[in-house]
Design a protein around this motif. Structure first.
Motif, PDB file in Angstrom:
ATOM      1  N   THR A 121       0.849  -1.191   0.000  1.00 11.83           N
ATOM      2  CA  THR A 121       0.000   0.000   0.000  1.00 11.83           C
ATOM      3  C   THR A 121       0.884   1.240   0.000  1.00 11.83           C
ATOM      4  N   HIS A 135      -8.289   8.095  -0.953  1.00 11.10           N
ATOM      5  CA  HIS A 135      -7.553   7.378  -1.990  1.00 11.10           C
ATOM      6  C   HIS A 135      -6.799   6.202  -1.391  1.00 11.10           C
ATOM      7  N   PHE A 137      -3.960   3.343  -3.017  1.00 11.56           N
ATOM      8  CA  PHE A 137      -3.218   2.820  -4.167  1.00 11.56           C
ATOM      9  C   PHE A 137      -2.309   1.690  -3.696  1.00 11.56           C
ATOM     10  N   TYR A 178      -6.208   0.890  -7.726  1.00  9.67           N
ATOM     11  CA  TYR A 178      -6.426   2.246  -7.204  1.00  9.67           C
ATOM     12  C   TYR A 178      -7.912   2.451  -6.951  1.00  9.67           C
ATOM     13  N   ASN A 188     -13.152   2.458  -8.789  1.00 11.27           N
ATOM     14  CA  ASN A 188     -12.061   1.498  -8.625  1.00 11.27           C
ATOM     15  C   ASN A 188     -11.498   1.154  -9.998  1.00 11.27           C
ATOM     16  N   ASP A 190      -8.142  -1.163 -11.859  1.00 12.93           N
ATOM     17  CA  ASP A 190      -7.009  -2.055 -11.632  1.00 12.93           C
ATOM     18  C   ASP A 190      -6.436  -2.505 -12.965  1.00 12.93           C
TER      19      ASP A 190
END
Length: 302
Positions: A121, A135, A137, A178, A188, A190
């Motif tokens: 993370t 947020h 990520f 993310y 979302n 990815d």
């Protein structure tokens, strides 16, 4: 996840054969909207895919004909936080495949290739309640091990590379996820990329790239129940397969899906369903067609 690959037959009496056109069990890996991202969990998820394959006369067939492939995957998966920022994932699939071609029916089943992954993370401001926008990520990678069952013949004794629970290859995965959220609403996205290596038969599935974006709503229903519906779009691309370092004709392809689903959370449990509908596809130079896909998931948090 979920593509078809056309492979020319290798005419050797006791060698490894490939179905001239049929579905492929290998796919990319996507995490999507991770359930209760700050908790450990273990769960089961099931996926169903169906394809139609056309076998034209120019490939040596006496007449044009079709086959249908049905793919069922039941997967044990889980996540464990080794540290506050480091997540470890494991995926253990069990595969059941069925192929119908005229009066001939071929079924294979067994353990698939186990995948181990780790995500770190890099950004997480969910703890700051003063912020309107939150947020998260995460990015990482992993390895797919050649644990899956292979070498299963059909009724004629042929062994299809792309119709086996396992691939006999050690492959590598990189991914990123993310999530952006404001209040109950969020987005979302990815992406994952899988680098495949050649197996013992010198067959190498093409590298895979998957990416998706979806919007979601997290709606508490009571103190112990919450509902999370979502909808989005997914893109998949596969490079051509290789045999003895030579690219195989009529392999690889790309497709775009729309997806819709919902998850429900109840105390330490969650359950969800999802449906995907292809809106564009070009697989194996158009010789293959993918139908809608469905999946279901049940998780336990601890």
């Amino acid at each position: 996840m979920k593509k078809l690959f056309f492979i020319m037959a290798i005419l050797m009496p006791a060698g490894v054969f490939a179905c001239d056109i049929c579905g492929c069990s290998a796919s990319g890996y996507q995490l999507g909207i991770l359930p209760q991202y700050h908790k450990n969990f273990i769960g089961l998820r099931y996926g169903y895919r169906q394809f139609r394959s056309t076998h034209p006369t120019e490939l040596g067939n006496t007449m044009n004909h079709e086959s249908r492939e049905f793919y069922h995957t039941t997967e044990l998966w889980g996540r464990w936080y080794a540290t506050k920022r480091l997540q470890l994932f494991a995926f253990v699939p069990f595969q059941y495949f069925k192929r119908e071609e005229g009066k001939s029916i071929t079924t294979v089943s067994g353990l698939g290739d186990i995948t181990l992954m780790a995500n770190y993370t890099f950004l997480d401001n969910n703890w700051d309640l003063s912020r309107k926008w939150h947020h998260v990520f995460q990015a990482g990678g992993g390895i797919k091990l050649p644990t899956g069952k292979t070498g299963i013949p059909d009724e004629g004794g042929n062994i299809y590379q792309n119709f086996q629970p396992g691939s006999r290859s050690t492959d590598f995965v990189v991914n990123a996820v993310y999530t952006m959220r404001r209040g109950k609403w969020g987005i979302n996205t990815d992406a994952s990329y899988r680098i495949n290596t050649a197996n013992k038969e010198s067959y190498q599935f093409g590298n895979r790239f998957n990416t998706s974006i979806r919007g979601f709503l997290y709606q508490p229903v009571s103190k112990t129940v919450a509902l999370q519906p979502y909808a989005g779009v997914m893109y998949e691309h596969a490079a051509g397969d290789r045999q003895d370092r030579k690219t195989k004709d009529y392999t690889g392809g790309e497709m775009v899906h729309t997806s819709i689903g919902a998850d429900v959370y109840f105390k330490r449990f969650s359950a969800g369903v999802q449906a995907q509908l292809p809106v564009y596809q070009h697989l194996s130079d158009g010789y293959n067609h993918s139908y809608a896909r469905v999946s279901a998931t049940v998780n336990f948090f601890f």
